[in-house]
Write a protein that holds these residues in place. Structure first.
Motif, PDB file in Angstrom:
ATOM      1  N   THR A   1      13.079  36.919   7.795  1.00 37.48           N
ATOM      2  CA  THR A   1      14.315  37.213   8.511  1.00 37.48           C
ATOM      3  C   THR A   1      15.458  36.670   7.657  1.00 37.48           C
ATOM      4  OG1 THR A   1      13.812  35.235   9.794  1.00 37.48           O
ATOM      5  CG2 THR A   1      13.512  37.324  10.902  1.00 37.48           C
ATOM      6  N   PRO A   2      16.657  37.232   7.808  1.00 35.69           N
ATOM      7  CA  PRO A   2      17.770  36.779   6.966  1.00 35.69           C
ATOM      8  C   PRO A   2      18.060  35.296   7.156  1.00 35.69           C
ATOM      9  CG  PRO A   2      18.354  38.767   8.168  1.00 35.69           C
ATOM     10  CD  PRO A   2      17.057  38.293   8.727  1.00 35.69           C
ATOM     11  N   GLY A   3      18.557  34.673   6.119  1.00 37.94           N
ATOM     12  CA  GLY A   3      18.998  33.290   6.221  1.00 37.94           C
ATOM     13  C   GLY A   3      18.071  32.307   5.558  1.00 37.94           C
TER      14      GLY A   3
ATOM     15  N   LYS B   1      28.229  35.979   5.910  1.00 40.16           N
ATOM     16  CA  LYS B   1      27.635  37.100   5.182  1.00 40.16           C
ATOM     17  C   LYS B   1      26.497  36.626   4.276  1.00 40.16           C
ATOM     18  CE  LYS B   1      31.532  38.946   3.612  1.00 40.16           C
ATOM     19  NZ  LYS B   1      32.417  39.801   2.839  1.00 40.16           N
TER      20      LYS B   1
ATOM     21  N   LEU C   1      23.512  36.037   6.280  1.00 37.75           N
ATOM     22  CA  LEU C   1      22.942  37.284   6.799  1.00 37.75           C
ATOM     23  C   LEU C   1      22.192  38.076   5.731  1.00 37.75           C
ATOM     24  CD1 LEU C   1      22.792  39.015   9.371  1.00 37.75           C
ATOM     25  CD2 LEU C   1      24.906  40.121   8.660  1.00 37.75           C
TER      26      LEU C   1
ATOM     27  N   PRO D   1      24.071  33.365  11.480  1.00 42.05           N
ATOM     28  CA  PRO D   1      23.225  34.559  11.619  1.00 42.05           C
ATOM     29  C   PRO D   1      21.806  34.224  12.097  1.00 42.05           C
ATOM     30  CG  PRO D   1      24.407  34.614   9.540  1.00 42.05           C
ATOM     31  CD  PRO D   1      24.674  33.275  10.140  1.00 42.05           C
ATOM     32  N   SER D   2      21.246  33.113  11.600  1.00 45.87           N
ATOM     33  CA  SER D   2      19.896  32.718  12.031  1.00 45.87           C
ATOM     34  C   SER D   2      19.855  32.516  13.534  1.00 45.87           C
ATOM     35  CB  SER D   2      19.469  31.416  11.357  1.00 45.87           C
ATOM     36  OG  SER D   2      19.482  31.540   9.976  1.00 45.87           O
TER      37      SER D   2
ATOM     38  N   ILE E   1      20.105  35.781  15.409  1.00 46.85           N
ATOM     39  CA  ILE E   1      18.895  36.601  15.324  1.00 46.85           C
ATOM     40  C   ILE E   1      17.843  36.170  16.356  1.00 46.85           C
ATOM     41  CG2 ILE E   1      16.892  37.006  13.809  1.00 46.85           C
ATOM     42  CD1 ILE E   1      19.116  37.388  11.574  1.00 46.85           C
TER      43      ILE E   1
END
Lengths: 182, 180
Positions: free
Chosen positions: A56-58, B12, B15, B86-87, B90
């Motif tokens: 997942t991103p990050g 960004k 992400l 972002p984490s 999500i």
């Protein structure tokens, strides 16, 4: 029994403060705090969470903290675990950065960092070789590797655009393969 | 408003950097191009060194350092929070993530992402290398020789902790004036 937010914060504070470099280096500390000490998850669950964190991103360490916090105490738990994970970094780096800003004009510091940059460069070469051995293994992956380096380095394409293009390309190739096999 | 801009830029990065550790590096180099008043490409190398020598995830340490550089104490905090946001967002779709790593489409995307991310890190490495071995338009010979030597040593003694190489680099830099 309900997991206390303060325990989540402290556990991830320790994990953040006692691992160097993140990634795989955090697994032993994660195991000690989350599995052995608090029994918040089993080893299988932690490995699953870690695997999801990787794709997942990050930042992987943050994704892991977020997911464990979420499973124990919902959105608030996720935020608290994440804050715990990043607190040591913010404190240590801010202190170091403020010291370095004061001594940066010293000729000795400048010389030291001249050498340090060279060492960092060599370490990055090592990381790239390790990663490439795992991921750049056949013709399509070699082409993707070269395209990504060339587009960013020579043509100044933004890395964000490259990531988006890679995802689209992967989805398209997967879709085409499945279509031709049925 | 610099703090809002910092938050957005690091949001960004959080992400789009996939794979952890050095994966944020190419984004930082791009940031140095678009926001040269925040940080320079040469400073990013120092950030990597500091981040490797201190506890905490590499990506987080670099975000704090870059943010501090751009706007002081509060800047470091804002950049770091921006990168992790972002984490946290999500996980709001966390139920969907239960078998995320085994999902067919995720597998497809990663088939292409893995080599691409290595390519992006290579871009960052090349940027760094060009700063180290080029100075004022010509090849910096002592630095180039030192770099070649370090690569050979690092690859030969794989198990040695990065901290040791960074310390050796600092020593060599002082002894041989490798700053250029």
């Amino acid at each position: 029994m309900k997991v206390r937010l303060i325990d989540l914060y402290i556990a991830f504070f320790k994990i953040g403060g006692l691992t160097f470099g993140g990634g795989y280096a955090m697994l032993p500390m994660l195991q000690r705090e989350v599995i052995d000490k608090h029994g918040w998850a089993t080893i299988e669950e932690v490995l699953d969470i870690y695997a999801i964190g990787q794709c997942t991103p990050g930042i992987i360490a943050v994704n892991t903290a977020t997911m464990i916090g979420y499973r124990k105490r919902g959105v608030l738990g996720a935020i608290v675990a994440t804050l715990g994970e990043i607190t040591p970094s913010v404190v240590i780096i801010t202190l170091l950065a403020s010291v370095l800003t004061q001594v940066k004009d010293s000729v000795w510091v400048a010389r030291a960092f001249g050498g340090i940059r060279i060492a960092v460069c060599a370490l990055i070469v090592q990381s790239i070789i390790t990663l490439a051995k795992k991921s750049v293994v056949d013709l399509p992956s070699i082409l993707l590797y070269i395209a990504s380096t060339a587009l960013t380095f020579f043509l100044g394409v933004s890395p964000i655009a490259i990531v988006v293009l890679a995802i689209l390309c992967g989805l398209l190739v997967g879709w085409t393969k499945r279509r031709s096999s049925t | 408003m610099i703090f809002l801009a910092l938050f957005w830029e690091f949001f960004k990065i959080g992400l789009f950097s996939i794979g952890g550790g050095l994966a944020t590096l190419p984004f930082l180099y791009k940031l140095a191009e678009t926001h040269p008043q925040w940080l320079t490409a040469a400073q990013i190398a120092d950030m990597v060194a500091i981040s490797e020598s201190t506890p905490g995830p590499l990506g987080i340490n670099m975000a704090t350092y870059a943010g501090y550089h751009a706007a002081g104490l509060f800047g470091g905090l804002v950049a770091t929070v921006g990168e992790v946001t972002p984490s946290v967002i999500i996980i709001l779709i966390a139920r969907f993530l239960e078998n995320f790593d085994k999902n067919q489409y995720v597998g497809d995307a990663f088939w292409a992402l893995r080599p691409t991310v290595v390519g992006l890190i290579t871009f960052a490495g090349l940027r760094l290398l060009s700063i180290v071995v080029w100075s004022a338009g010509s090849l910096n010979l002592p630095a180039s020789i030192a770099f070649a030597l370090f690569v050979v040593l690092v690859l030969r003694f794989k198990k040695v902790h990065p901290l040791v190489w960074i310390a050796l680099g600092a020593g060599a830099g002082i002894l041989f004036n490798l700053g250029g």
